[in-house]
Design a protein around this motif. Sequence first.
Motif, PDB file in Angstrom:
ATOM      1  N   THR A 169      -2.184   8.747 -10.809  1.00 28.52           N
ATOM      2  CA  THR A 169      -1.646   9.888 -10.241  1.00 28.52           C
ATOM      3  C   THR A 169      -0.932  10.676 -11.440  1.00 28.52           C
ATOM      4  O   THR A 169      -1.037  11.722 -11.493  1.00 28.52           O
ATOM      5  CB  THR A 169      -0.516   9.651  -9.344  1.00 28.52           C
ATOM      6  N   LYS A 217       4.344   3.086  -5.646  1.00 28.89           N
ATOM      7  CA  LYS A 217       3.831   3.601  -7.096  1.00 28.89           C
ATOM      8  C   LYS A 217       3.913   2.520  -7.965  1.00 28.89           C
ATOM      9  O   LYS A 217       4.987   1.645  -7.988  1.00 28.89           O
ATOM     10  CB  LYS A 217       4.673   4.801  -7.399  1.00 28.89           C
ATOM     11  N   THR A 263      -0.753   4.859  -7.830  1.00 26.80           N
ATOM     12  CA  THR A 263      -0.454   4.507  -6.673  1.00 26.80           C
ATOM     13  C   THR A 263      -1.604   3.518  -5.779  1.00 26.80           C
ATOM     14  O   THR A 263      -2.546   3.598  -6.098  1.00 26.80           O
ATOM     15  CB  THR A 263      -0.248   5.997  -5.539  1.00 26.80           C
ATOM     16  N   GLU A 273       1.566   6.282 -14.186  1.00 28.13           N
ATOM     17  CA  GLU A 273       1.732   5.757 -13.118  1.00 28.13           C
ATOM     18  C   GLU A 273       0.650   5.740 -11.932  1.00 28.13           C
ATOM     19  O   GLU A 273      -0.521   6.695 -12.397  1.00 28.13           O
ATOM     20  CB  GLU A 273       2.692   6.742 -12.284  1.00 28.13           C
ATOM     21  N   GLU A 275       0.959  -0.980  -0.046  1.00 32.02           N
ATOM     22  CA  GLU A 275       0.147   0.178  -0.005  1.00 32.02           C
ATOM     23  C   GLU A 275       0.885   1.116  -0.105  1.00 32.02           C
ATOM     24  O   GLU A 275       1.766   1.255   0.768  1.00 32.02           O
ATOM     25  CB  GLU A 275      -1.044   0.181   1.174  1.00 32.02           C
ATOM     26  N   GLY A 276       0.605   2.213  -0.792  1.00 39.89           N
ATOM     27  CA  GLY A 276       1.165   3.525  -0.817  1.00 39.89           C
ATOM     28  C   GLY A 276       2.431   3.417  -1.972  1.00 39.89           C
ATOM     29  O   GLY A 276       3.040   4.412  -2.321  1.00 39.89           O
TER      30      GLY A 276
END
Length: 120
Positions: free
Chosen positions: A99, A33, A62, A60, A30-31
């Motif tokens: 993102t 990229k 996340t 990209e 999690e978190g």
Amino acid sequence: MTYAIVKTGGKQYRVEPGQTLVVERLRADEGAKVALEPLLFRDDKHVVDAAKDLEKVKVEATVVGHERGPKVRVLKFKPKRGYKRRTGHRQELTRLEVTDVKLLSRRPAQKKAKEAGDGA
């Protein structure tokens, strides 16, 4: 309007910056990229779909979190034989937030790989 068609988990998705989507489970925390594989890119000026030009496209996302899909119940039944089997399945999923979707001015630099058979 800028968007891209990306491929992940054997499926194709239309993505835009800021969009959240649920895909098959990815091996990322999690978190983290992740880079998604583009198949097509479109903005106000360009439409890119050639394989050579797609190397310039960067998509990209996340990892927001990992989830499980709804329970699917499977029942096998054969009449007059006393045969009944009941199983269930829940698909492992990953929620992504896109993102960045952009077209770079040139191809990103390739990482140099060590040549095999180097020791003489």
